[in-house]
Design an enzyme around this catalytic site. Structure first.
Site, PDB file in Angstrom:
ATOM      1  N   GLU A 127       0.852  -1.188   0.000  1.00 44.74           N
ATOM      2  CA  GLU A 127       0.000   0.000   0.000  1.00 44.74           C
ATOM      3  C   GLU A 127       0.891   1.242   0.000  1.00 44.74           C
ATOM      4  OE1 GLU A 127      -3.741   2.094   2.361  1.00 44.74           O
ATOM      5  OE2 GLU A 127      -2.915   0.226   3.116  1.00 44.74           O
ATOM      6  N   GLY A 267       3.154   2.473  10.449  1.00 43.50           N
ATOM      7  CA  GLY A 267       2.973   1.785  11.723  1.00 43.50           C
ATOM      8  C   GLY A 267       2.697   0.312  11.546  1.00 43.50           C
ATOM      9  N   MET A 269       0.417  -2.698   8.611  1.00 45.88           N
ATOM     10  CA  MET A 269      -0.315  -2.906   7.364  1.00 45.88           C
ATOM     11  C   MET A 269      -1.251  -4.088   7.510  1.00 45.88           C
ATOM     12  SD  MET A 269      -0.931  -1.879   4.388  1.00 45.88           S
ATOM     13  CE  MET A 269      -2.176  -2.649   3.353  1.00 45.88           C
ATOM     14  N   GLU A 270      -2.488  -3.898   7.065  1.00 46.22           N
ATOM     15  CA  GLU A 270      -3.581  -4.833   7.325  1.00 46.22           C
ATOM     16  C   GLU A 270      -3.713  -5.943   6.295  1.00 46.22           C
ATOM     17  OE1 GLU A 270      -5.570  -1.398   4.945  1.00 46.22           O
ATOM     18  OE2 GLU A 270      -3.971  -1.622   6.417  1.00 46.22           O
ATOM     19  N   GLU A 304      -5.522  -2.549  12.821  1.00 49.22           N
ATOM     20  CA  GLU A 304      -5.228  -3.387  11.651  1.00 49.22           C
ATOM     21  C   GLU A 304      -6.159  -4.589  11.588  1.00 49.22           C
ATOM     22  OE1 GLU A 304      -3.400  -1.981   9.546  1.00 49.22           O
ATOM     23  OE2 GLU A 304      -2.643  -0.456  10.909  1.00 49.22           O
ATOM     24  N   HIS A 307      -9.523  -3.643  10.152  1.00 52.11           N
ATOM     25  CA  HIS A 307      -9.495  -3.475   8.698  1.00 52.11           C
ATOM     26  C   HIS A 307      -9.986  -4.724   7.963  1.00 52.11           C
ATOM     27  CE1 HIS A 307      -8.065   0.398   7.485  1.00 52.11           C
ATOM     28  NE2 HIS A 307      -6.911   0.334   8.124  1.00 52.11           N
ATOM     29  N   GLU A 326      -9.859   4.212   6.261  1.00 49.25           N
ATOM     30  CA  GLU A 326      -9.036   4.635   7.386  1.00 49.25           C
ATOM     31  C   GLU A 326      -9.818   5.408   8.439  1.00 49.25           C
ATOM     32  OE1 GLU A 326      -6.383   3.357   7.974  1.00 49.25           O
ATOM     33  OE2 GLU A 326      -5.631   2.636   6.051  1.00 49.25           O
TER      34      GLU A 326
END
Length: 883
Positions: A127, A267, A269-270, A304, A307, A326
């Site tokens: 991403e 921080g 990533m999902e 996360e 998500h 988000e």
């Protein structure tokens, strides 16, 4: 030197993809310098668009090896292929398979996008547009595909091979290599693709969903760090339970893996079923992590995980809709933390963060709407406006339509949009349908930038016992939006009597709609002005406006100092109590800096003394008391000044007021500090964290009132601490007090944590934040310390980023702070443009400085802009800052 603005991508230009990719089969043979990727893409023309377009696939620095269409090579004139793209000029009109082989060098990938190595670990970050650095693909979020990934590696180097979805097969290969195959049955955009391989330590457990399915949950970290991952594992399970209980969302795979890596631009990533985290937000222990670190792990793990539904199962149609995943997911993680801890304390923390980061963004040259209508580099829009203000918009929606209609709308969104790439219109449409309300006016929050200013003027007539409240709203011009329209917002309101009790909200005039709103304590403000008249008001009240921070606005009212002190002491709404304390201090400080207004602090020390007394009596939560005792920071104060800001004058005024209100409360501060001493083994629970927060707040007040006593107590607390919260809190207090004690404590900390990079990040940051003239020289010395690694984003953020957030020393009158950041950002830009661009965000408020500093900041920005080969990421930030 770039002489033109970067090209912009426009929301208005969106069109659906010409081709869809139904299935992706990847074969990745890992090698440190020569990884081979074979992608087999099952492609078909999109029936929703006119046929006949060429197939255009994105690439970024790729090395192509071969391309085949339905198993056959391509004629030279049938295609074009280069490092940054692949084009089939006349693709088939029926479904076909395109096979592409690329060669990658993960070890040389310093951008940390695509496939790269973090120490001994192979990992990916896709991403927003990293997948195109792995293979050629229509790299956009509205192309949803199922993925089967075969991963191959040397077993000794990478015994663990992880991918999206569920594991389906694994085995041995000749030459000491092995493979694993992962199948993700849920269609997803390519930005959610993930791969991890390495020699990892695992902590694992199980979770049984409400439908009875067993899920294996694991956190994987570098060898030797497993004990510090157990809190993250527990946070995953609590997140899963919360999402089922509160939002009705159940996990949908057989495994959930979270991997921590040390080199990461963001921080976390999902990625579907395989979250990849910055290890800063996974690895915690009482010895190495503060209460704030534990809270961050809990919040980011929750974010996360949430998500999985708001971002993965339902993704965004295009990157303009980033707030859809988000902002909504930040709202969900805030609700999770509020559920697990103190709702009031969490809300105040979120408001503080919004004001500190998003309000300045809205007020400067980088301002943009929650849903931008244009961008040059999407990586620069992962901002507080998209995330935190986006969450506030969701919160306002719930306040306006009510919790029942909000829950129904969210359920409808999950049913209607599952498996799709949605838009903000799709999202809001579900709530309009569920509530029966026209929400077209509310949509303006997504398209209009800027922080609204809400004015309030109250008139009380004791003879008629009527109170008239006139509200107004206006939003200042922002880049590209000179004219602003009124916004629809909830105004949570209370009338606080002299005894602290709320007076009845009885609306005059018989308006049924207003009467219903009064019963809820929340009024709908949709125009430029709103007049409210209340009857049977027994006394002149203090107006508690925007309770719970019901809308992300600035408030300008006609409350007296006595009104604010009443709210500070007695308002039943904790957010309003805290806000009253902040406003009292801010008004005094602004008056002292500008030389106008009421600069007297009469009664303020006593009001803070009452906070100590209520905390001692157990009448208020210690964590809330600690927040009440924190004066507005230098950046908070600068935000409220009209302009021509002198950061040194701001600092001097704040330190003076801090000492003035602390001295009469020295006894209470000492008592609170002593009462908060550790009474048993460390625990990160909310009650224990609150006790430590109040103790450290009391230490700060002692140091303000009596620096010698404060320094002695801080050093003793530092040496006696059995946990990082108290040890680092004491060190932070010492860092505000020049002298031998500070330097001895800093040396002791560095010795104790030698080799522990994450913990030494704290040591770097606390020194970079010292508000003294020699701090820049200190930072430059620290750049040569073994703890600092200029290629690691965490180290850079800890030192250079922390210095850029130092109000006085970054904004030195001689411009040296600006030149330092400019030089470091340009050096970083060549290897990691995302990191460089984020550092340059520190210039967002440069136009509000006094003329000498303003000129120095502009000179630094122009020097950056003149750099040959500057990345698009940094060029975008600098161009907008100078516009």
């Amino acid at each position: 030197m770039r002489t033109e603005s970067p090209p912009r991508i426009l929301l208005a230009d969106y069109r659906p993809p010409d081709f869809l990719v139904d299935r992706v089969r990847l074969d990745v043979s890992l090698d440190r310098a020569a990884t081979r990727v074979v992608a087999k893409l099952s492609i078909r023309p999109n029936p929703a668009v006119a046929p006949g377009a060429p197939l255009k696939l994105d690439g970024d620095g790729l090395v192509p090896v071969r391309v085949a269409l339905d198993g056959r090579g391509l004629a030279p004139d049938a295609s074009w292929i280069g490092p940054d793209g692949l084009v089939l000029r006349d693709p088939p009109s029926s479904p076909f398979e395109l096979e592409v082989e690329t060669r990658l060098d993960p070890s040389a990938n310093t951008k940390l996008m695509g496939l790269y190595r973090s120490g001994p670990i192979y990992c990916t970050q896709c991403e927003a547009e990293g997948f195109r650095r792995i293979t050629y693909f229509p790299d956009r979020p509205d192309v949803l595909s199922t993925y089967v990934t075969r991963i191959e590696a040397d077993r000794r180097e990478a015994p663990t091979l992880l991918g999206n979805g569920n594991p389906v097969e694994a085995g041995e290969l000749p030459g000491g290599r092995h493979f694993a195959i992962w199948d993700d049955p849920h269609p997803k955009p390519c930005y959610l693709f993930a791969l991890v391989a390495g020699d990892l330590e695992e902590v694992a457990d199980g979770f049984v969903t409400r439908s009875g399915r067993s899920v294996r949950v694991a956190v994987l970290v570098e060898r030797g760090k497993g004990a510090r991952a157990r809190y993250a594992l527990d946070a995953i399970k609590r997140s899963m339970e919360f999402d089922e209980r509160v939002f009705g969302r159940e996990y949908d795979l057989d495994v959930f893996n979270l991997v921590a890596v040390s080199d990461f631009n963001m921080g976390a990533m999902e990625n579907k079923g395989l979250n990849v985290f910055n290890d800063k937000y996974v690895l915690v222990s009482p010895e190495t992590a503060t209460d704030g670190d534990y809270a961050n792990v809990e919040a980011i793990v929750g974010h996360e995980y949430f998500h999985n539904w708001t971002g993965n199962r339902i993704t965004c149609r295009d990157w303009f809709q980033l707030c859809l995943k988000e902002g909504l997911t930040v709202f969900r993680d805030q609700e999770f933390t509020s559920d697990q801890r103190s709702r009031a304390v969490k809300r105040i923390a979120d408001v503080r963060a919004l004001r500190a980061t998003q309000f300045p963004e809205d007020a400067g040259p980088l301002a943009h709407p929650v849903r931008p209508d244009a961008y040059a580099e999407i990586n620069n829009f992962y901002t507080a406006t998209v995330y935190e203000k986006g969450a506030e918009v969701v919160r306002m929606l719930r306040a306006l339509i009510g919790e029942r209609a909000f829950a129904a709308g969210l359920d409808l969104y999950f049913r209607r949009c599952d498996g799709t790439a949605a838009t903000v219109e799709d999202f809001i449409g579900c709530f309009a349908d569920a509530s029966g309300r026209d929400l077209s006016g509310f949509m303006r929050w997504y398209s209009q930038a800027g922080t609204p200013k809400v004015t309030s003027r109250a008139t009380y007539d004791p003879a008629s016992r009527r109170l008239t409240l006139r509200l107004g709203q206006e939003t200042a011009p922002t880049p590209g939006q000179p004219d602003k329209a009124p916004l629809v917002m909830p105004v949570a309101l209370g009338l606080v009597g002299a005894d602290g009790r709320d007076l009845p909200l009885k609306v005059a005039g018989g308006d049924d709609a207003l009467a219903r709103q009064a019963a809820r304590g929340t009024f709908e403000f949709a125009g430029a002005a709103l007049d409210l008249t209340f009857e049977d008001v027994a006394e002149r009240p203090a107006i508690s406006l925007m309770r719970g921070f019901s809308a992300p606005v600035r408030i300008v009212d006609d409350a007296t100092r006595a009104d604010r002190l009443r709210l500070m002491a007695k308002d039943r709404d904790p957010v309003s109590r805290w806000n009253a304390a902040q406003t009292v201090a801010t008004e005094i400080l602004v008056s002292r800096v500008t030389g106008s207004g009421d600069a007297s602090a009469e009664g303020v020390a006593a009001a803070f003394g009452e906070v100590f007394a209520q905390a001692k009596a157990g009448a208020i939560d210690p964590a809330f008391a600690a927040l009440m005792l924190a004066l507005p920071g230098e950046s908070d104060l600068a935000r409220e000044l009209p302009g021509d800001i002198d950061p040194d004058a701001v600092r001097a005024a704040r330190l003076a007021l801090r000492a003035e209100v602390a001295r009469p409360n020295l006894g209470a501060s000492r008592e609170a500090f002593a009462a908060g001493a550790s009474a048993g083994p460390y625990s990160p629970d909310a009650a224990s964290a609150g006790r430590r927060a109040l103790r450290l707040a009391a230490l700060d007040w002692i140091a303000a009132a009596d620096p010698e006593d404060g320094g002695a107590r801080a050093l003793a607390a530092f040496e006696a601490a059995d946990n990082m919260t108290e040890r680092f809190g004491a060190l932070a207090a010492l860092c505000a007090l020049p002298g031998a004690r500070r330097e001895a404590a800093l040396d002791a900390f560095a010795t104790r944590y030698e080799g522990d990079a994450l913990t030494l990040d704290k040591w770097l940051s606390v020194q970079a934040g010292i508000g003294e003239p020699d701090t820049l020289a200190r930072v430059e010395r620290l750049e040569r310390h073994p703890a600092y690694a200029p290629g690691n984003p965490n180290r850079v953020r800890a030192l250079v980023g922390a210095f850029a957030g130092n109000p006085t020393q970054f904004n030195r009158a001689d411009g040296a702070g600006y030149r330092f950041l400019a030089e470091r950002a340009v050096a970083i830009d060549g290897r990691n443009p995302q990191l460089a661009a984020r550092l340059l965000g520190a210039f967002r408020s440069w136009r509000r400085l006094e003329p000498v500093r303003r000129a120095a900041a502009e000179s630094a920005l122009r020097a950056i802009a003149a750099t040959p080969g500057l990345s698009l990421d940094s060029t975008d930030i600098v161009t907008r800052a100078l516009a």
